[in-house]
Design a protein around this motif. Structure first.
Motif, PDB file in Angstrom:
ATOM      1  N   ASP A   1     -10.857 -23.489 -39.470  1.00  0.00           N
ATOM      2  CA  ASP A   1      -9.487 -23.096 -39.165  1.00  0.00           C
ATOM      3  C   ASP A   1      -9.308 -23.004 -37.655  1.00  0.00           C
ATOM      4  O   ASP A   1      -9.974 -22.220 -36.995  1.00  0.00           O
ATOM      5  CB  ASP A   1      -9.186 -21.743 -39.809  1.00  0.00           C
ATOM      6  CG  ASP A   1      -7.731 -21.356 -39.651  1.00  0.00           C
ATOM      7  OD1 ASP A   1      -7.056 -21.911 -38.768  1.00  0.00           O
ATOM      8  OD2 ASP A   1      -7.261 -20.498 -40.406  1.00  0.00           O
TER       9      ASP A   1
ATOM     10  N   PHE B   1      -6.816 -21.839 -36.053  1.00  0.00           N
ATOM     11  CA  PHE B   1      -6.023 -20.686 -35.633  1.00  0.00           C
ATOM     12  C   PHE B   1      -6.863 -19.626 -34.941  1.00  0.00           C
ATOM     13  O   PHE B   1      -6.552 -19.170 -33.847  1.00  0.00           O
ATOM     14  CB  PHE B   1      -5.323 -20.059 -36.850  1.00  0.00           C
ATOM     15  CG  PHE B   1      -4.782 -18.673 -36.597  1.00  0.00           C
ATOM     16  CD1 PHE B   1      -3.604 -18.492 -35.892  1.00  0.00           C
ATOM     17  CD2 PHE B   1      -5.477 -17.552 -37.026  1.00  0.00           C
ATOM     18  CE1 PHE B   1      -3.116 -17.217 -35.639  1.00  0.00           C
ATOM     19  CE2 PHE B   1      -5.002 -16.273 -36.773  1.00  0.00           C
ATOM     20  CZ  PHE B   1      -3.816 -16.108 -36.085  1.00  0.00           C
TER      21      PHE B   1
ATOM     22  N   THR C   1       8.396 -23.528 -38.152  1.00  0.00           N
ATOM     23  CA  THR C   1       8.052 -24.916 -38.433  1.00  0.00           C
ATOM     24  C   THR C   1       8.977 -25.505 -39.492  1.00  0.00           C
ATOM     25  O   THR C   1       8.763 -26.632 -39.934  1.00  0.00           O
ATOM     26  CB  THR C   1       6.586 -25.007 -38.904  1.00  0.00           C
ATOM     27  OG1 THR C   1       6.385 -24.076 -39.970  1.00  0.00           O
ATOM     28  CG2 THR C   1       5.632 -24.671 -37.776  1.00  0.00           C
TER      29      THR C   1
ATOM     30  N   PHE D   1      -6.057 -23.940 -48.959  1.00  0.00           N
ATOM     31  CA  PHE D   1      -6.446 -24.161 -47.546  1.00  0.00           C
ATOM     32  C   PHE D   1      -7.885 -24.648 -47.397  1.00  0.00           C
ATOM     33  O   PHE D   1      -8.393 -24.725 -46.280  1.00  0.00           O
ATOM     34  CB  PHE D   1      -6.265 -22.891 -46.676  1.00  0.00           C
ATOM     35  CG  PHE D   1      -4.837 -22.593 -46.308  1.00  0.00           C
ATOM     36  CD1 PHE D   1      -3.986 -23.596 -45.872  1.00  0.00           C
ATOM     37  CD2 PHE D   1      -4.333 -21.296 -46.386  1.00  0.00           C
ATOM     38  CE1 PHE D   1      -2.673 -23.314 -45.519  1.00  0.00           C
ATOM     39  CE2 PHE D   1      -3.018 -21.005 -46.046  1.00  0.00           C
ATOM     40  CZ  PHE D   1      -2.195 -22.023 -45.615  1.00  0.00           C
TER      41      PHE D   1
ATOM     42  N   ASN E   1      -2.518 -27.836 -44.570  1.00  0.00           N
ATOM     43  CA  ASN E   1      -3.276 -27.804 -43.307  1.00  0.00           C
ATOM     44  C   ASN E   1      -4.058 -29.109 -43.138  1.00  0.00           C
ATOM     45  O   ASN E   1      -4.178 -29.916 -44.076  1.00  0.00           O
ATOM     46  CB  ASN E   1      -4.153 -26.546 -43.149  1.00  0.00           C
ATOM     47  CG  ASN E   1      -5.381 -26.545 -44.039  1.00  0.00           C
ATOM     48  OD1 ASN E   1      -5.675 -27.503 -44.738  1.00  0.00           O
ATOM     49  ND2 ASN E   1      -6.109 -25.437 -44.019  1.00  0.00           N
ATOM     50  N   ASP E   2      -4.579 -29.308 -41.925  1.00  0.00           N
ATOM     51  CA  ASP E   2      -5.221 -30.584 -41.593  1.00  0.00           C
ATOM     52  C   ASP E   2      -6.549 -30.782 -42.324  1.00  0.00           C
ATOM     53  O   ASP E   2      -6.895 -31.900 -42.709  1.00  0.00           O
ATOM     54  CB  ASP E   2      -5.457 -30.688 -40.080  1.00  0.00           C
ATOM     55  CG  ASP E   2      -4.168 -30.853 -39.298  1.00  0.00           C
ATOM     56  OD1 ASP E   2      -3.156 -31.277 -39.906  1.00  0.00           O
ATOM     57  OD2 ASP E   2      -4.161 -30.557 -38.089  1.00  0.00           O
TER      58      ASP E   2
ATOM     59  N   ASP F   1      -1.073 -28.108 -38.592  1.00  0.00           N
ATOM     60  CA  ASP F   1      -1.862 -27.305 -37.650  1.00  0.00           C
ATOM     61  C   ASP F   1      -1.984 -28.021 -36.310  1.00  0.00           C
ATOM     62  O   ASP F   1      -1.854 -27.395 -35.269  1.00  0.00           O
ATOM     63  CB  ASP F   1      -3.297 -26.992 -38.107  1.00  0.00           C
ATOM     64  CG  ASP F   1      -3.379 -25.781 -39.023  1.00  0.00           C
ATOM     65  OD1 ASP F   1      -2.405 -25.006 -39.050  1.00  0.00           O
ATOM     66  OD2 ASP F   1      -4.399 -25.622 -39.715  1.00  0.00           O
TER      67      ASP F   1
ATOM     68  N   ILE G   1      -4.977 -29.928 -35.444  1.00  0.00           N
ATOM     69  CA  ILE G   1      -6.340 -29.792 -34.920  1.00  0.00           C
ATOM     70  C   ILE G   1      -6.709 -31.050 -34.150  1.00  0.00           C
ATOM     71  O   ILE G   1      -6.236 -32.151 -34.462  1.00  0.00           O
ATOM     72  CB  ILE G   1      -7.377 -29.526 -36.038  1.00  0.00           C
ATOM     73  CG1 ILE G   1      -7.489 -30.707 -37.007  1.00  0.00           C
ATOM     74  CG2 ILE G   1      -7.037 -28.266 -36.790  1.00  0.00           C
ATOM     75  CD1 ILE G   1      -8.610 -30.550 -38.009  1.00  0.00           C
TER      76      ILE G   1
ATOM     77  N   THR H   1       0.756 -34.818 -38.319  1.00  0.00           N
ATOM     78  CA  THR H   1       0.616 -33.378 -38.547  1.00  0.00           C
ATOM     79  C   THR H   1       1.748 -32.616 -37.879  1.00  0.00           C
ATOM     80  O   THR H   1       2.562 -33.203 -37.153  1.00  0.00           O
ATOM     81  CB  THR H   1      -0.760 -32.893 -38.032  1.00  0.00           C
ATOM     82  OG1 THR H   1      -0.933 -31.515 -38.355  1.00  0.00           O
ATOM     83  CG2 THR H   1      -0.889 -33.073 -36.528  1.00  0.00           C
TER      84      THR H   1
ATOM     85  N   CYS I   1       0.961 -26.704 -33.996  1.00  0.00           N
ATOM     86  CA  CYS I   1       1.262 -25.340 -33.556  1.00  0.00           C
ATOM     87  C   CYS I   1       0.310 -24.979 -32.426  1.00  0.00           C
ATOM     88  O   CYS I   1      -0.879 -25.242 -32.520  1.00  0.00           O
ATOM     89  CB  CYS I   1       1.069 -24.360 -34.707  1.00  0.00           C
ATOM     90  SG  CYS I   1       2.181 -24.667 -36.085  1.00  0.00           S
TER      91      CYS I   1
ATOM     92  N   PHE J   1      -1.676 -22.391 -30.994  1.00  0.00           N
ATOM     93  CA  PHE J   1      -2.180 -21.063 -31.343  1.00  0.00           C
ATOM     94  C   PHE J   1      -2.612 -20.273 -30.114  1.00  0.00           C
ATOM     95  O   PHE J   1      -2.602 -19.054 -30.118  1.00  0.00           O
ATOM     96  CB  PHE J   1      -3.338 -21.184 -32.335  1.00  0.00           C
ATOM     97  CG  PHE J   1      -2.935 -21.816 -33.631  1.00  0.00           C
ATOM     98  CD1 PHE J   1      -1.953 -21.230 -34.416  1.00  0.00           C
ATOM     99  CD2 PHE J   1      -3.525 -22.998 -34.067  1.00  0.00           C
ATOM    100  CE1 PHE J   1      -1.574 -21.808 -35.625  1.00  0.00           C
ATOM    101  CE2 PHE J   1      -3.145 -23.577 -35.262  1.00  0.00           C
ATOM    102  CZ  PHE J   1      -2.170 -22.990 -36.051  1.00  0.00           C
TER     103      PHE J   1
ATOM    104  N   GLY K   1       7.077 -25.145 -33.706  1.00  0.00           N
ATOM    105  CA  GLY K   1       6.093 -26.160 -34.075  1.00  0.00           C
ATOM    106  C   GLY K   1       6.675 -27.535 -33.762  1.00  0.00           C
ATOM    107  O   GLY K   1       7.858 -27.656 -33.414  1.00  0.00           O
TER     108      GLY K   1
END
Lengths: 343, 343
Positions: A82, A84, A171, A228, A254-255, A282, A284, A296, A299, A301, A330
């Motif tokens: 993750d 985040f 988002t 997730f 999520n990615d 996300d 990533i 994607t 965001c 973080f 986002g």
């Protein structure tokens, strides 16, 4: 904020147990030569009054802990993939360091443990404020912070009026842009693989996906819970492929789920960016190195942590005010996985 | 451990400033009605003696902080894609929680700030022990911990006798296995993209790669510094491709660099797992979803955190001993990126 209640002091414990302050202190720091029965009486008195040694030490001093607490109730297995967590922490800490504050992190596995942690921190004056993230439906923490008179900043949308300020990424517009684009490209079977349904942001992403589809007169029954996790996403993707009418596009919450799902799709002989479109959430760094590169919703973080840290420092200062809600935007980032390529 | 020096107490400050203990206490907690000149005299006395309010509070109590400190001196940008940090933390915290300990993390950007953080923690009795990771050559922290009489566990190989126990992954055998396998497959130009050369584990990985090549009579001049970052890996990969005799296999010191490098190789018209072989290091989940799946050396950072947490708890208990060195084994995981496919 309301005025803090008068703290129970070592004097109260001494009075209730019928001993001196020194005896109370010694009974807790291991230096006691008191009879066991007396030690027990003192500890019973302390428990009855909710008094703990550290609270006394702090109370004598009146000094702030200069520490922000962050209770994380999350499967450790989810932490490794993750983005985040580490980025958010780095952002928060950059601000805290500048104010000579530190951050204390506690991982817990249950709501009971979570509640006890906040209560202990307050009883022992270990933290001056807290970060509340991974919001759940019916989350008890807003009321708990009120009860404990503990300053906090919420990461996420609490969905109702609460006394703590909230900071989060909006988002909705990005999700709509993502779904709209697929509809414009002719997709009518656009699926969603959700995160953990106990988390509010999971429900939000799904609701906006469904609403965007409804705008175009499309139904929203093509979804599966992916939790997730990689494994959750694999099961979910197989279920979607087994549908009577499988999707032509899949939006993963999520990615890391999108990456795992792309593996399942390839194994099933599907070509992502060829005969099926995929997008994640996300942003990533590794998303760009998947094959094809993964579209994607990005965001930031680190920036989120920066804002949360700043609001905490403002809350703990004697002046300055914090808006009830602060949002960051986002950003939808289309990449090759989003398109269908004519073969 | 050596005996702790007698702490400076509030009495010493009061005596030096010529005021009562209560006056000292009030001068620090904002409840003072003393003349400004007296407050200044007290604070000057405190500074001269190196006394701080929290130290006094703790000393009165004699209570442990029940907190482990972790100073992280690292570019926040590196945190988001590094699997070590969150997994390791989760492993440590699982053990600490069971002992009702928490962890305090402080991010710093310089050695000066790092040193000050340890000193402040000890002066203010904020932590009972520390985790020392990201070891550097000539790292001053082992001696600092000795000086501060602060218990600590080292994550990594300090490379010399130090008084703190060390825990780390041994990956020498895995790196040799990786290099040997390539040599057996006929590769003679096996390059290495390194991490940050200021970190000891960067130097170790490079040394073992070079030594494994030397075993086969091969030179080790085909290497570039990648700094553990995507951008660093891109620059390094382009430099390797521009060599008079480019490599036929590249070993990257972490997975994120391997992923970024694979992107550069693809852009240059090379086929990873086709006409050039690639391997990474860390074993991040996403490595398996790259195209082709990335061969890597897997380290279990969660287990590492678990062991470190356990050793800290043993160090802080009154009995039990900790071995000077504890090692965990890394594991070479060959995947398609490691092979050359006849086209």
């Amino acid at each position: 904020m309301s005025e803090r209640r008068r703290r129970v002091t070592i004097n109260d414990v001494a009075a209730l147990a019928g001993v001196s302050k020194g005896a109370v202190s010694r009974s807790f720091n291991g230096a006691s030569r008191l009879p066991e029965s007396t030690v027990k009486r003192i500890h019973d008195a302390a428990e009855q009054l909710g008094w703990r040694p550290n609270a006394a030490a702090r109370a004598i001093q009146g000094a702030p802990a200069r520490t922000i607490g962050f209770v994380v109730r999350r499967d450790p297995a989810l932490l490794g993939s993750d983005p985040f967590f580490p980025l958010f922490l780095a952002g928060v800490e950059r601000v805290l360091s500048a104010h000579a504050y530190g951050i204390t992190i506690r991982f817990v596995t249950s709501e009971e443990e979570e509640t006890r942690c906040y209560r202990d921190w307050v009883a022992e004056s270990r933290v001056d404020g807290v970060i509340v993230s991974d919001l759940r439906d019916g989350d008890p923490r807003f009321a708990l912070l009120d009860e404990l008179d503990l300053p906090g900043v919420i990461v996420g949308d609490p969905g109702r009026a609460v006394s703590q300020p909230a900071v989060y990424h909006t988002t909705d517009a990005s999700i709509r842009e993502l779904v709209d684009g697929w509809v414009q490209r002719g997709h009518t079977r656009i699926a969603h693989v959700t995160g953990d349904p106990n988390l509010r942001h999971t429900l939000r992403r799904r609701a906006i996906w469904a609403d965007a589809l409804a705008t175009h007169g499309l139904g929203s029954d093509l979804f599966e819970t992916g939790w997730f996790t990689e494994d959750g996403a694999k099961v979910a993707t197989r279920a979607l492929l087994a549908a009577a009418e499988p999707p032509t596009a899949i939006f993963y919450a999520n990615d890391i789920m999108a990456a795992a799902g792309m593996g399942v799709l390839a194994d099933a002989g599907r070509t992502v960016g060829g005969d099926i479109a995929v997008a994640g959430f996300d942003g990533i760094p590794l998303a760009q190195y998947l094959s094809p590169p993964l579209a994607t919703i990005v965001c930031d973080f680190d920036e989120l942590g920066d804002v949360v840290g700043g609001e905490l420092m403002t809350l703990l200062s004697t002046d300055g005010s914090v808006p009830p809600v602060t949002t960051l935007a986002g950003r939808f980032l289309p990449r090759a996985s989003y398109e269908l390529r004519a073969e």
